[in-house]
Design a protein around this motif. Sequence first.
Motif, PDB file in Angstrom:
ATOM      1  N   SER A  81       0.831  -1.201   0.000  1.00  0.00           N
ATOM      2  CA  SER A  81       0.000   0.000   0.000  1.00  0.00           C
ATOM      3  C   SER A  81       0.869   1.257   0.000  1.00  0.00           C
ATOM      4  O   SER A  81       0.596   2.219  -0.728  1.00  0.00           O
ATOM      5  CB  SER A  81      -0.922   0.000   1.220  1.00  0.00           C
ATOM      6  OG  SER A  81      -1.660   1.191   1.302  1.00  0.00           O
TER       7      SER A  81
ATOM      8  N   GLU B  50       2.486   1.673  -3.452  1.00  0.00           N
ATOM      9  CA  GLU B  50       1.516   2.169  -4.441  1.00  0.00           C
ATOM     10  C   GLU B  50       1.229   3.650  -4.246  1.00  0.00           C
ATOM     11  O   GLU B  50       1.131   4.410  -5.212  1.00  0.00           O
ATOM     12  CB  GLU B  50       0.223   1.358  -4.340  1.00  0.00           C
ATOM     13  CG  GLU B  50       0.346  -0.072  -4.851  1.00  0.00           C
ATOM     14  CD  GLU B  50      -0.928  -0.863  -4.627  1.00  0.00           C
ATOM     15  OE1 GLU B  50      -1.917  -0.263  -4.136  1.00  0.00           O
ATOM     16  OE2 GLU B  50      -0.932  -2.061  -4.928  1.00  0.00           O
ATOM     17  N   LYS B  51       1.109   4.065  -2.992  1.00  0.00           N
ATOM     18  CA  LYS B  51       0.855   5.480  -2.723  1.00  0.00           C
ATOM     19  C   LYS B  51       2.036   6.343  -3.144  1.00  0.00           C
ATOM     20  O   LYS B  51       1.860   7.432  -3.709  1.00  0.00           O
ATOM     21  CB  LYS B  51       0.551   5.689  -1.239  1.00  0.00           C
ATOM     22  CG  LYS B  51      -0.832   5.212  -0.821  1.00  0.00           C
ATOM     23  CD  LYS B  51      -1.106   5.527   0.639  1.00  0.00           C
ATOM     24  CE  LYS B  51      -2.518   5.096   1.031  1.00  0.00           C
ATOM     25  NZ  LYS B  51      -2.803   5.381   2.454  1.00  0.00           N
TER      26      LYS B  51
ATOM     27  N   GLN C 173       4.232   5.608  -5.501  1.00  0.00           N
ATOM     28  CA  GLN C 173       4.274   5.623  -6.959  1.00  0.00           C
ATOM     29  C   GLN C 173       3.211   6.550  -7.523  1.00  0.00           C
ATOM     30  O   GLN C 173       3.458   7.295  -8.479  1.00  0.00           O
ATOM     31  CB  GLN C 173       4.092   4.205  -7.503  1.00  0.00           C
ATOM     32  CG  GLN C 173       5.277   3.285  -7.238  1.00  0.00           C
ATOM     33  CD  GLN C 173       5.030   1.856  -7.686  1.00  0.00           C
ATOM     34  OE1 GLN C 173       3.878   1.459  -7.895  1.00  0.00           O
ATOM     35  NE2 GLN C 173       6.097   1.091  -7.839  1.00  0.00           N
ATOM     36  N   SER C 174       2.005   6.514  -6.914  1.00  0.00           N
ATOM     37  CA  SER C 174       0.922   7.397  -7.355  1.00  0.00           C
ATOM     38  C   SER C 174       1.289   8.859  -7.139  1.00  0.00           C
ATOM     39  O   SER C 174       1.042   9.711  -8.001  1.00  0.00           O
ATOM     40  CB  SER C 174      -0.370   7.064  -6.597  1.00  0.00           C
ATOM     41  OG  SER C 174      -1.387   7.971  -6.909  1.00  0.00           O
TER      42      SER C 174
END
Length: 577
Positions: free
Chosen positions: A27, A30-31, A33-34
């Motif tokens: 998680s 992903e955050k 990378q976002s």
Amino acid sequence: MPTCLLDPEKNKNIISDEDIPNELKMSIIEKNQSSLRKKEESKKEKDMIQLKIFYNGNDRTLSLHNKTTIEEATKAAAELFEISHQFERSCYQLRNFQIYYEIPQDSLAGKEDQTLSSLNYYSPKSLMLETRAPDQEFLENRTGYVSIRKLDPETLKFTSIAYACVDHNTRLIDLKNIIEEKLKIPVEKQRLVAEQYPPETRTREVTGDEKLLQYDLSIEEGTKIYVEESKSPESELKVVAEIKRLKNSITISYNIPPETKQNNKLLVDKTITLEKFRGMLQPLVGLSHDDFKIFRGVHQHKTELSSDNEALKDLYIHDNCPIFIEKGRAMKSGEVRISVQLFEPFKQDDKTDYLKDLFEVIIDENTSVPSFKEILAEKLKAEKNIEVSATHIRLRDMISKTPNTIYHAQSSIKDNFKWKYGDKVVALQILSEPEPLITANTVTPFLQKWNPDKYTADEKFELTLSKDMPLSDLKAELSTISGIPSENIGLARGQGWLTPSALEIPNLVWDRPNYYSNGPSPISMSPLYLRDSELLLFRDNTLPLKELTTEERNALRKKEASSRRGNEEKALTINVN
């Protein structure tokens, strides 16, 4: 030596990497990378320049990186208008464009290797794509250009555009010769109409071949010339109608419910009525005539349009204006849409649920407040199974979730919304007994007794008072209610209607002096300035303030932190190197 405020003994041990769940790791990755993608997209967007390219009376938008060269931008513009296969590269170029008068400026020839950023271009930048025949020359780099538009006799639209330079020696016949050369209309068949700013008052036919354009006909740089081919100088000018149509045409962007983006475009006449505009939208949005709402503006500043007989221009609908379409019953002229919220100030006044959405009401703006209460009482019973008499309903403005002015019986809905724009929100409060007479000369604040010796506050209550009541009479009224001798009553205004923190109340300005008058002062004036829905605290000035121990103060602070409206505990991260 500075004292260390951190006690290492109380620090938690650092969690090892193996103890962190894989789901949490993924998680976080992903955050991150976002977040990185968003930063890159934001940077890329900042580096882009929006070019508005004009060609032969039309315009299109080109989005290019600021490091794009003029040569690359020129070829991209040619591709945009699909002319690259019609003209050799030497027969088209870009030049600066004066968008207000719609005339060419200096050419970008010789600057092909320079970038958009090196020329200090920024969004939105207007440029003109210019073409020429192999045996012709590009326009000169000089001032004094006028634009010339030719009316097509078949379509009655302006299909061709040309430019000419005028100076103090240019005659009308000289201009006509240029028009014959560029637009192929014989001099003897030309009818010319000149338009200057402001265009609504200075559109006229120009005649007199030997007259000087600047001195005799007031044709100067930026003037728009419209020309049509006519067999007789006495025939009706068709060009005037098309000028009027162009001047009144605006582009409106709109959405299709329930989509929110204004991805659709509509060309309309700004002089048509809202009723006719609604009829044009009806087949496009796929809803019946009265089942969709039209809004102008954005977010909290949205205004629903309801004046069916008014022209779009009178409703402040302009070119490129975004219109928001929502499904629902459309308002009619003279109506107002109101969002009604249930206001319960004594239920849990320090929580977030003192307000609850009830329903929307559409009523005539001239409806009186007592009649509106009757409508609301019926709607409460029918839709919320709440049975209450209209006499037990109190209505007041809500501004950003803050209670405000109370509506009095002699007023109408229109009176209360006279200076209010955007969303119309009304707070409905159910009283335990009939509402006292509320007039323009009354004020109804919240009152609350503060007990300094206990560090507690009693329950709030409302009191309807005359705005002209002297401060001494207010203290006498509070003395009757509380039993505190009037000469011992101290007063302090809160901020808004919510009870301040118990730790803050002692530091409020108590018994503020009246700096503006030595005589008796009404409660609506200095020093109290009492208003509807505002909190006024009172106390017994003879009681000492309780001295709190550290434990009591911390317990009180913790209790208020957990219950204070809108406050949430947040994790504290301390990075100690």
